[in-house]
Design a protein around this motif. Sequence first.
Motif, short mmCIF file in Angstrom:
data_model
loop_
_atom_site.label_atom_id
_atom_site.label_comp_id
_atom_site.label_asym_id
_atom_site.label_seq_id
_atom_site.Cartn_x
_atom_site.Cartn_y
_atom_site.Cartn_z
N LEU A 1 0.88 -1.35 -0.11
CA LEU A 1 -0.11 0.10 -0.12
C LEU A 1 0.94 1.14 -0.07
CD1 LEU A 1 -2.91 1.39 0.33
CD2 LEU A 1 -2.42 1.17 2.95
N SER A 2 0.59 2.27 -0.69
CA SER A 2 1.20 3.52 -0.89
C SER A 2 0.38 4.41 -0.31
CB SER A 2 1.46 3.88 -2.47
OG SER A 2 2.81 3.17 -2.90
N ILE A 3 1.03 5.42 0.43
CA ILE A 3 0.28 6.41 1.26
C ILE A 3 1.19 7.63 1.03
CG2 ILE A 3 -0.65 7.14 3.51
CD1 ILE A 3 -0.75 4.28 4.35
N CYS A 4 0.39 8.92 0.76
CA CYS A 4 1.03 10.13 0.66
C CYS A 4 0.15 11.14 1.21
CB CYS A 4 1.40 10.27 -0.88
SG CYS A 4 -0.31 10.35 -1.86
N GLY A 5 0.54 12.18 1.46
CA GLY A 5 -0.01 13.46 2.16
C GLY A 5 0.24 14.76 1.34
N PHE A 6 -0.13 15.79 2.11
CA PHE A 6 0.10 16.99 1.84
C PHE A 6 0.36 18.07 2.90
CE2 PHE A 6 -0.91 21.24 -0.51
CZ PHE A 6 -1.17 20.93 -1.79
N ASP A 7 1.51 18.77 2.71
CA ASP A 7 2.03 20.03 3.67
C ASP A 7 3.59 19.89 3.90
OD1 ASP A 7 -0.29 21.23 4.07
OD2 ASP A 7 -0.89 20.25 5.81
N ASP A 8 3.93 18.46 3.90
CA ASP A 8 5.52 18.44 4.49
C ASP A 8 5.57 18.89 5.81
OD1 ASP A 8 8.07 17.52 4.30
OD2 ASP A 8 8.77 19.38 3.85
N SER A 9 4.72 18.54 6.93
CA SER A 9 4.93 18.77 8.10
C SER A 9 6.16 17.99 8.88
CB SER A 9 3.44 18.46 9.01
OG SER A 9 3.47 17.12 8.72
N ALA A 10 6.50 18.60 9.94
CA ALA A 10 7.73 17.86 10.60
C ALA A 10 7.13 16.40 10.94
CB ALA A 10 7.75 18.89 11.96
#
Length: 341
Positions: free
Chosen positions: A271-280
């Motif tokens: 499973l690939s998971i990605c987000g949005f923001d580049d938070s710490a």
Amino acid sequence: MSVITIKDVAARAGVSAKTVSRVINGEAHVRPELRERVERVVAELDYRPNAFARSLSSSRSYLLGLFIDDPVSGYAADVQHGALMRCRERSYHLVVEPVDLGGANWAGQVRSSIAALRLDGAIIAPPICDEAALTALFAEAGLPMVLVAPSSKAPASGSVSMDDRSAAREMTDYLLGLGHRRIAFIQGPESHRSSARREDGFREAMVTAGIAVDESTVLRGDFTFRAGLELGERLLAGPARPTAIFAANDDMALGALITAMKLGIAVPEALSICGFDDSASSRAAWPQLTTIRQPKAEMAGAAVDILVNPQFRKQAGGAQSHLLLPHELIVRGSTASGPGA
């Protein structure tokens, strides 16, 4: 140790005190070589203008306000840091004012802050920057304002944004390029217009690739870690689970990542998971999260630059006061080739 004065800076730089003042205040009509020389001497002497004395000798307070709905969030921390550092560079001070639009007397509280603080300008962060009733209060007070990531350019104000739709489209194209076809999307709250723009980018990329979006895998979250946990469970517990999850922010993506671990689903192998923001937190997780770097601190710094520009203050906005900053796709260990690769 004696206190460094503006006269000390002028003497070391070989210019008048008036020129030093113009450079510090970001005013025009200073030759580039003189500006560079003065800025170098200011740094060498670690000169700090006296804010009280400056406000007495001019019509300005050298104080900017950052109005934000949740001052303790990770997003807010990056925005505050960017604004604070740029204020320090420009010899301004920053005050942070929380605004709870759900409160009974939020408008009265904002009016009181505007009246009491004698601000030179206001930075209004999302999502409250899209609240017309709020921005109207600043306009009525004649206070210059810059909106961070608004859904549209408000009249008589500046704005600093990034292209959420394009960024989400780029992330979706990246997942499609890895061979993923069954891609789930976790939305943010409807109150955040940026969430809708990110969903639009996701859908545009899927349509362009000729892939129908399975609406059962598009779920509404609220930008919290808990939403990622719960919605990740819904997406992954069934037999026809997605091969990739794209969450509209990092916190929800990390929640989905933890759910995958709990269910024994290997990331990124299964499973690939990605987000949005580049938070710490996206960099602290394991595997580290593939995400879109949103230039939050840079947008806040640019907002300060706009507000301290004398030309903007005179005109209360204009074409030159609306900036679009670039995003960046950051590929890390949470994504890999899908079954269609």
